[in-house]
Write a protein that holds these residues in place. Structure first.
Motif, PDB file in Angstrom:
ATOM      1  N   GLY A 194       0.766  -1.261   0.098  1.00 56.25           N
ATOM      2  CA  GLY A 194      -0.006  -0.124  -0.111  1.00 56.25           C
ATOM      3  C   GLY A 194       0.929   1.331   0.026  1.00 56.25           C
ATOM      4  O   GLY A 194       0.189   2.405   0.046  1.00 56.25           O
ATOM      5  N   ARG A 195       2.222   1.119   0.175  1.00 55.12           N
ATOM      6  CA  ARG A 195       2.997   2.299   0.132  1.00 55.12           C
ATOM      7  C   ARG A 195       3.612   2.540  -1.143  1.00 55.12           C
ATOM      8  O   ARG A 195       3.880   1.321  -2.071  1.00 55.12           O
ATOM      9  CB  ARG A 195       4.085   2.288   1.043  1.00 55.12           C
ATOM     10  CG  ARG A 195       3.664   1.727   2.661  1.00 55.12           C
ATOM     11  CD  ARG A 195       2.754   2.905   3.098  1.00 55.12           C
ATOM     12  NE  ARG A 195       2.332   2.729   4.262  1.00 55.12           N
ATOM     13  CZ  ARG A 195       2.617   2.940   5.581  1.00 55.12           C
ATOM     14  NH1 ARG A 195       3.748   3.388   5.651  1.00 55.12           N
ATOM     15  NH2 ARG A 195       1.828   2.644   6.651  1.00 55.12           N
ATOM     16  N   THR A 196       4.142   3.644  -1.567  1.00 56.03           N
ATOM     17  CA  THR A 196       4.767   4.049  -2.718  1.00 56.03           C
ATOM     18  C   THR A 196       6.013   4.610  -2.846  1.00 56.03           C
ATOM     19  O   THR A 196       6.103   5.655  -1.808  1.00 56.03           O
ATOM     20  CB  THR A 196       3.710   4.849  -3.794  1.00 56.03           C
ATOM     21  OG1 THR A 196       2.548   4.320  -3.650  1.00 56.03           O
ATOM     22  CG2 THR A 196       4.115   5.172  -5.320  1.00 56.03           C
ATOM     23  N   VAL A 197       7.025   4.295  -3.585  1.00 55.03           N
ATOM     24  CA  VAL A 197       8.152   5.131  -3.774  1.00 55.03           C
ATOM     25  C   VAL A 197       8.229   6.166  -4.880  1.00 55.03           C
ATOM     26  O   VAL A 197       7.928   5.970  -6.232  1.00 55.03           O
ATOM     27  CB  VAL A 197       9.417   4.114  -4.144  1.00 55.03           C
ATOM     28  CG1 VAL A 197      10.698   4.866  -4.411  1.00 55.03           C
ATOM     29  CG2 VAL A 197       9.468   3.299  -2.831  1.00 55.03           C
ATOM     30  N   PRO A 198       8.078   7.296  -4.555  1.00 60.75           N
ATOM     31  CA  PRO A 198       8.104   8.551  -5.471  1.00 60.75           C
ATOM     32  C   PRO A 198       9.519   8.451  -6.480  1.00 60.75           C
ATOM     33  O   PRO A 198      10.394   7.947  -6.132  1.00 60.75           O
ATOM     34  CB  PRO A 198       8.326   9.532  -4.732  1.00 60.75           C
ATOM     35  CG  PRO A 198       8.870   9.532  -3.626  1.00 60.75           C
ATOM     36  CD  PRO A 198       8.520   8.107  -3.078  1.00 60.75           C
ATOM     37  N   ALA A 199       9.148   8.894  -7.606  1.00 62.74           N
ATOM     38  CA  ALA A 199      10.200   9.065  -8.463  1.00 62.74           C
ATOM     39  C   ALA A 199      11.191  10.004  -7.817  1.00 62.74           C
ATOM     40  O   ALA A 199      11.012  10.780  -7.159  1.00 62.74           O
ATOM     41  CB  ALA A 199       9.778   9.792  -9.653  1.00 62.74           C
TER      42      ALA A 199
END
Length: 244
Positions: A194-199
């Protein structure tokens, strides 16, 4: 003289006799005052003595043998005193411990530092010293990632042991572990569901002690496996050391 005449005279004499009572009592009193003679010790017949000597010697020998058996049973076997423990014949040798599994490093061409929008680089931090080091992993992504696992492997050369780790992304977004596996100290960072690594460009670092002197990091490497938000997968990896 006839028998009848003798018997008559004896009866007459007996009838005429008068005992001296006082004299008799005096003799009794003197006997009691003098006391009885001391009792003599009674020794067993000489024929019984050899048997007693044999019995005594036999008892002594039995005592010595019993003490010796007790000492043998109690010495050196770790068992309760006085208990004899016999080792089974032809006891099998204990099984040998299996050798530690060593994971071979990947071939040089198996690690590629760039895959699509994902790129990585591994290097020893310049602030490391003769007793302690930090291995830096730089990860750059041109697109957001919905899944990411970064694995840093430090070869277990002399004295290597973990002293901690960190990452530039939020701590709450990752699970982190450090363990020894296959001849390596392994740091693993995994993005939580459910988490995201940003660019952008991100850093992961593993720290460790090592034996005194300059440590050769040529056997250390990093891998990263990611899934972009669009669903496309990417995998990258890089070696450490001066010739990576």
């Amino acid at each position: 003289m006839k028998d009848e005449e003798l018997a008559r005279r004896l009866r007459d004499a007996a009838g005429a006799h008068r005992p001296d009572r006082e004299r008799m009592l005096g003799r009794v009193g003197r006997g009691m005052a003098e006391g009885r003679p001391a009792a003599r010790a009674v020794r067993p017949p000489r024929t019984a003595m050899p048997w007693l000597r044999v019995a005594g010697a036999t008892a002594a020998v039995c005592g010595v043998l019993a003490a010796g058996a007790f000492a043998v049973a109690s010495a050196g076997d770790g068992s309760p005193r006085g208990t004899r423990v016999a080792a089974p014949p032809h006891s099998p040798a204990p099984p040998s411990s299996p050798a530690a599994t060593v994971t071979p490093p990947p071939a040089l061409g198996a690690l590629r530092p760039e895959d699509g929008p994902l790129w990585t680089d591994g290097a020893v931090d310049p602030h490391s010293n003769a007793y302690w080091a930090q291995s830096d992993v730089t990860l750059r992504t041109a697109a957001p990632l919905s899944s990411l696992t970064v694995e840093l492997r430090i070869a277990l050369t002399g004295g290597v042991n973990s002293t901690g780790s960190w990452r530039s992304l939020p701590e709450k977004d990752f699970t982190v572990s450090a363990s020894e596996d296959g001849g390596y100290l392994v740091y693993r960072w995994s993005l939580r569901a459910g988490r995201t690594v940003p660019a952008g460009t991100h850093t992961f670092a593993g720290q460790y002690n090592h034996a005194e002197g300059a440590r050769d990091a040529a056997g250390d490497y990093v891998t990263a496996h990611a899934v972009r938000v669009s669903g496309q997968r990417a995998s990258v990896g890089d070696w450490f050391g001066p010739d990576h």
